[in-house]
Scaffold this active site. Structure first.
Site, PDB file in Angstrom:
ATOM      1  N   HIS A 110       0.730  -0.777   0.232  1.00  0.00           N
ATOM      2  CA  HIS A 110      -0.162   0.258  -0.036  1.00  0.00           C
ATOM      3  C   HIS A 110       1.088   1.224  -0.256  1.00  0.00           C
ATOM      4  CE1 HIS A 110      -3.702  -1.794   1.750  1.00  0.00           C
ATOM      5  NE2 HIS A 110      -3.037  -2.311   1.224  1.00  0.00           N
TER       6      HIS A 110
ATOM      7  N   GLU B   5       1.163   3.689   1.553  1.00  0.00           N
ATOM      8  CA  GLU B   5       1.657   4.046   3.205  1.00  0.00           C
ATOM      9  C   GLU B   5       2.519   3.456   3.374  1.00  0.00           C
ATOM     10  OE1 GLU B   5      -2.992   4.217   3.363  1.00  0.00           O
ATOM     11  OE2 GLU B   5      -1.283   3.637   2.247  1.00  0.00           O
TER      12      GLU B   5
ATOM     13  N   CYS C 169      -2.440  -0.178   7.360  1.00  0.00           N
ATOM     14  CA  CYS C 169      -1.465   0.903   7.538  1.00  0.00           C
ATOM     15  C   CYS C 169      -1.733   1.774   8.508  1.00  0.00           C
ATOM     16  CB  CYS C 169      -2.048   1.589   5.873  1.00  0.00           C
ATOM     17  SG  CYS C 169      -0.949   1.099   4.309  1.00  0.00           S
TER      18      CYS C 169
END
Length: 142
Positions: free
Chosen positions: A46, A48, A79
């Site tokens: 992801h 992040e 995250c």
């Protein structure tokens, strides 16, 4: 947030869910990233997570205390936990994620008793533009 939105657009152009992230420290950009789960065959890739990894690598540390994270979509629980572990000081995000969010929606990771660090959270930054990126992406895939 404009740089995070650029990152999100780049992810969408690659066929990834359009989410972008930027980390700053003392007003300087130290990391940028966008979703790469499909490209890397990695469910943890992801925006992040990738930005946190890049920032830690750049600084040569395991925690980015004092850093600001800008992300176009409310972080998911995975995250959010990484943000807490990395000791990010401030989280700014665009669109809320009623389905998979982990900050103000769903799991509310930072409010959990086992969360040892809670960043300052600022939601709704460029929310309309961030949400439109996501809606357009999924509309085109249907």
């Amino acid at each position: 947030m404009p740089l995070a939105i650029e990152q999100a657009r780049a992810a969408g152009a690659r066929g990834e869910v359009p989410v972008g992230a930027v980390i700053t420290l003392e007003g300087q950009v130290i990391a940028t990233a966008s979703n790469r789960t499909r490209e890397l065959n990695d469910p943890t890739a992801h925006a992040e997570i990738l930005a946190i990894r890049a920032a830690c690598s750049h600084l040569g540390v395991e925690r980015i205390t004092g850093a600001d994270l800008y992300v176009t979509l409310e972080p998911c629980p995975m995250c959010a936990a990484a943000i807490a572990h990395a000791r990010v000081a401030r989280l700014y995000y665009g669109a809320s994620d009623p389905k998979s969010g982990g900050v103000e929606q769903g799991a509310r990771v930072f409010d959990h008793a086992q969360c040892h660090h809670k960043p300052e959270v600022y939601e709704g930054i460029n929310a309309r533009e961030c949400a439109q990126l996501l809606r357009g992406f999924f509309k085109n895939r249907r």
